[in-house]
Write a protein that holds these residues in place. Structure first.
Motif, PDB file in Angstrom:
ATOM      1  N   THR A 392      32.034  37.051  46.673  1.00 18.14           N
ATOM      2  CA  THR A 392      33.779  36.443  46.232  1.00 18.14           C
ATOM      3  C   THR A 392      34.475  37.575  45.571  1.00 18.14           C
ATOM      4  N   PRO A 393      35.382  38.446  46.722  1.00 20.75           N
ATOM      5  CA  PRO A 393      36.273  39.481  45.949  1.00 20.75           C
ATOM      6  C   PRO A 393      37.146  38.542  45.014  1.00 20.75           C
ATOM      7  N   LEU A 394      36.875  38.830  43.922  1.00 21.15           N
ATOM      8  CA  LEU A 394      38.115  38.488  42.904  1.00 21.15           C
ATOM      9  C   LEU A 394      39.361  39.427  43.247  1.00 21.15           C
ATOM     10  N   ALA A 395      39.126  40.051  43.207  1.00 18.13           N
ATOM     11  CA  ALA A 395      40.654  41.521  43.713  1.00 18.13           C
ATOM     12  C   ALA A 395      40.405  41.913  44.199  1.00 18.13           C
ATOM     13  N   MET A 396      41.438  42.966  44.678  1.00 25.20           N
ATOM     14  CA  MET A 396      41.534  44.602  45.936  1.00 25.20           C
ATOM     15  C   MET A 396      41.563  45.274  44.247  1.00 25.20           C
ATOM     16  N   ILE A 397      40.969  46.444  43.757  1.00 23.90           N
ATOM     17  CA  ILE A 397      41.197  47.542  43.289  1.00 23.90           C
ATOM     18  C   ILE A 397      41.946  48.396  43.858  1.00 23.90           C
ATOM     19  N   HIS A 398      42.760  49.394  43.279  1.00 23.47           N
ATOM     20  CA  HIS A 398      43.642  49.986  44.333  1.00 23.47           C
ATOM     21  C   HIS A 398      43.475  51.474  42.740  1.00 23.47           C
ATOM     22  N   ALA A 399      42.773  52.803  43.323  1.00 25.73           N
ATOM     23  CA  ALA A 399      42.579  53.400  42.301  1.00 25.73           C
ATOM     24  C   ALA A 399      42.997  54.723  43.387  1.00 25.73           C
ATOM     25  N   LYS A 400      42.822  55.878  42.039  1.00 29.41           N
ATOM     26  CA  LYS A 400      43.096  57.056  42.722  1.00 29.41           C
ATOM     27  C   LYS A 400      41.539  57.476  42.711  1.00 29.41           C
ATOM     28  N   ASN A 401      40.453  57.658  42.311  1.00 32.19           N
ATOM     29  CA  ASN A 401      39.334  58.635  42.505  1.00 32.19           C
ATOM     30  C   ASN A 401      37.751  56.845  42.625  1.00 32.19           C
ATOM     31  N   GLU A 402      36.815  57.686  41.971  1.00 27.30           N
ATOM     32  CA  GLU A 402      36.045  56.264  42.696  1.00 27.30           C
ATOM     33  C   GLU A 402      35.695  56.081  40.894  1.00 27.30           C
ATOM     34  N   ASP A 403      35.504  57.039  40.049  1.00 24.68           N
ATOM     35  CA  ASP A 403      35.350  56.611  38.793  1.00 24.68           C
ATOM     36  C   ASP A 403      36.415  55.688  38.127  1.00 24.68           C
ATOM     37  N   ALA A 404      37.743  56.019  38.637  1.00 23.99           N
ATOM     38  CA  ALA A 404      38.463  55.359  38.010  1.00 23.99           C
ATOM     39  C   ALA A 404      38.508  53.566  38.619  1.00 23.99           C
ATOM     40  N   TRP A 405      38.680  53.795  39.930  1.00 22.13           N
ATOM     41  CA  TRP A 405      37.608  52.252  40.425  1.00 22.13           C
ATOM     42  C   TRP A 405      36.673  51.396  39.583  1.00 22.13           C
ATOM     43  N   GLN A 406      35.662  51.774  39.287  1.00 21.77           N
ATOM     44  CA  GLN A 406      34.585  52.304  38.603  1.00 21.77           C
ATOM     45  C   GLN A 406      34.447  51.606  36.913  1.00 21.77           C
ATOM     46  N   ALA A 407      36.079  51.913  36.232  1.00 18.04           N
ATOM     47  CA  ALA A 407      36.113  51.778  35.215  1.00 18.04           C
ATOM     48  C   ALA A 407      36.806  50.310  34.988  1.00 18.04           C
ATOM     49  N   ALA A 408      37.739  50.263  36.570  1.00 21.11           N
ATOM     50  CA  ALA A 408      39.067  49.625  36.465  1.00 21.11           C
ATOM     51  C   ALA A 408      38.385  47.558  36.572  1.00 21.11           C
ATOM     52  N   ALA A 409      36.688  48.648  37.891  1.00 19.89           N
ATOM     53  CA  ALA A 409      36.416  46.510  38.356  1.00 19.89           C
ATOM     54  C   ALA A 409      35.628  46.810  36.843  1.00 19.89           C
ATOM     55  N   GLN A 410      35.008  47.373  35.888  1.00 24.71           N
ATOM     56  CA  GLN A 410      33.883  47.101  35.051  1.00 24.71           C
ATOM     57  C   GLN A 410      35.354  46.050  34.078  1.00 24.71           C
ATOM     58  N   ALA A 411      36.746  46.330  34.277  1.00 23.15           N
ATOM     59  CA  ALA A 411      37.910  45.820  32.704  1.00 23.15           C
ATOM     60  C   ALA A 411      38.467  44.497  33.789  1.00 23.15           C
ATOM     61  N   TYR A 412      38.726  44.896  34.715  1.00 26.08           N
ATOM     62  CA  TYR A 412      38.783  43.828  35.608  1.00 26.08           C
ATOM     63  C   TYR A 412      37.756  42.264  35.113  1.00 26.08           C
TER      64      TYR A 412
END
Length: 435
Positions: A392-412
């Protein structure tokens, strides 16, 4: 008068006179009172507090330290309304409510702010619209209000200058949390707009500025009492901020949601819709543009359904220099979902942590000089109570690069509590408070 004697008086928990408060505000404005003396007064107020008359006089003195908008020559013949929020995550209400109120017959000179701490800023959101001018001259701002019905702008240089100096000192002297000083800070700017009526949205919960329900209620009561005492009919609503208010959190992502909301595209977020209607209804009733809340809510719903509120929003954007090709809003390089890691129900959300995650993506500021990446954030956010499983997608993350996406996914993921039982529904509006 001697400022040290006025400070001593408040230090000893005595009541200040109007003349003493005006002397203090004037000295702050013209620089004859030092930063150390401002700090001493703020600390005295923090500990000994102000009564209603003192709070009102401080608010008015700070208001009168700079420009006040005068509407007489514009012959508006209708109430001048505004809404203010203590700030939250995904709180995009202003972008919809200003044109909705204007379409219902009010005039809305909305002076908004930038992001503060973990909370998003209306001005930052609007600056994701190419060309949008948040600082028109006061004269142009008033002319646009008369022509269109609403504007959303930033604080001009000479609007409540005493507040800017006092707030800068409070920020470095551990006196930000004073309800008396918060009240005067908010209302000195709002009352300078020349309002007929104000509706205040005071947040409660994990994403709120005030740490407890009791303090949020005290702030709401203080604002309603002081503003009404100063001649501006004001209602304050205590609203839920235990989860992201909209289905998005960021800048361009929230503008897109506001546009869809006004265009009647897709399903409106029910919590966002309820709070928007509740705030709007209070504004229309206080401004005598509706006899009852029920009538006001129906009027607001009508201007959404017939598209007239969106027409006013589009006119406002164009008049303030913005482009209305909203499909060309800034877009992040990496846009993909974050998935749940277990099965169950979303039981709780640390909304403050999600706001901080937006900042860490680049969508807010760590220091005042930081540049904002308007493209980043979260959208398609699942609300509390949703049933989820590992795909299940919890949210869609909009990030400037893959590293930023990974950090945001962990925080979310860390900001959510997922458990076996579905949580009970919470109120969206807890209380409505008047003077």
């Amino acid at each position: 008068m001697l400022i040290q004697e006025i400070i001593r008086k408040k230090r000893d928990n005595q009541t200040l006179t109007r003349e003493e408060i005006q002397f203090y505000s004037q000295g702050v404005t013209d620089g004859s009172i030092s930063e150390g003396q401002i700090a001493a007064m703020c600390m005295a107020i923090y500990f000994n507090k102000l009564n209603l008359d003192e709070r009102t006089e401080l608010t008015l003195a700070m208001r009168d330290s700079g420009d006040n908008l005068n509407w007489d020559k514009y012959h508006l013949n209708a109430p001048i309304l505004d809404k203010h929020s203590t700030g939250g995550v995904g709180d995009v209400v202003s972008l919809m409510l200003a044109p909705m109120l204007a379409t219902c017959g009010g005039f809305v000179p909305m002076i908004a702010g930038r992001g503060l701490g973990h909370t998003g800023g209306t001005l930052d959101k609007l600056e994701s619209i190419k060309g949008f001018d948040i600082f028109p001259s006061p004269q142009k701002m008033q002319e646009l209000v008369k022509q269109i019905g609403c504007v959303i702008v930033g604080q001009t240089g000479n609007l409540a200058p005493a507040d800017r100096k006092i707030y800068a000192t409070r920020d470095v002297t551990a006196t930000v949390e004073s309800i008396d000083l918060i009240t005067a800070s908010i209302l000195s700017k709002k009352l300078a707009e020349g309002l007929t009526s104000l509706v205040m949205d005071v947040k409660v919960g994990s994403g709120a500025f005030m740490p407890t329900y009791e303090l949020s209620k005290q702030l709401a009561q203080s604002i309603a009492a002081v503003a009404t005492h100063a001649g501006c009919q004001t209602t304050a609503l205590l609203t839920d901020m235990n989860e992201v208010l909209a289905s998005s959190a960021g800048n361009a992502v929230e503008v897109r949601e506001a546009v869809r909301y006004l265009r009647n595209e897709g399903t409106r977020n029910p919590r966002l819709h309820e709070i928007t209607l509740a705030l709007g209804a209070e504004a229309l009733v206080n401004g005598k543009l509706a006899a009852t809340r029920e009538e006001a809510r129906q009027n607001l719903q009508n201007v959404l359904d017939n598209g007239k509120a969106y027409e006013i929003f589009e006119k406002m954007v164009i008049a303030q220099g913005g482009h209305t090709q909203f499909d060309q809003l800034p877009t992040a390089a990496v846009i993909k979902p974050v998935f749940a890691q277990s099965e169950g129900y979303i039981q709780a959300m640390n909304t403050r942590d999600i706001g901080i995650a937006v900042i860490n993506l680049g969508g807010g500021r760590r220091i005042a000089s930081d540049e904002i990446d308007h493209s980043v954030g979260f959208d398609e956010i699942l609300p509390i109570g949703s049933k989820v499983h590992p795909d299940t997608p919890l949210a869609m993350i909009h990030a400037k690069n893959e590293d930023a996406w990974q950090a945001a996914a962990q925080a979310y993921r860390a900001a959510l509590t997922i458990g076996e039982t579905q949580p009970e529904n919470r109120p969206i509006v807890y209380e409505t408070l008047t003077a």
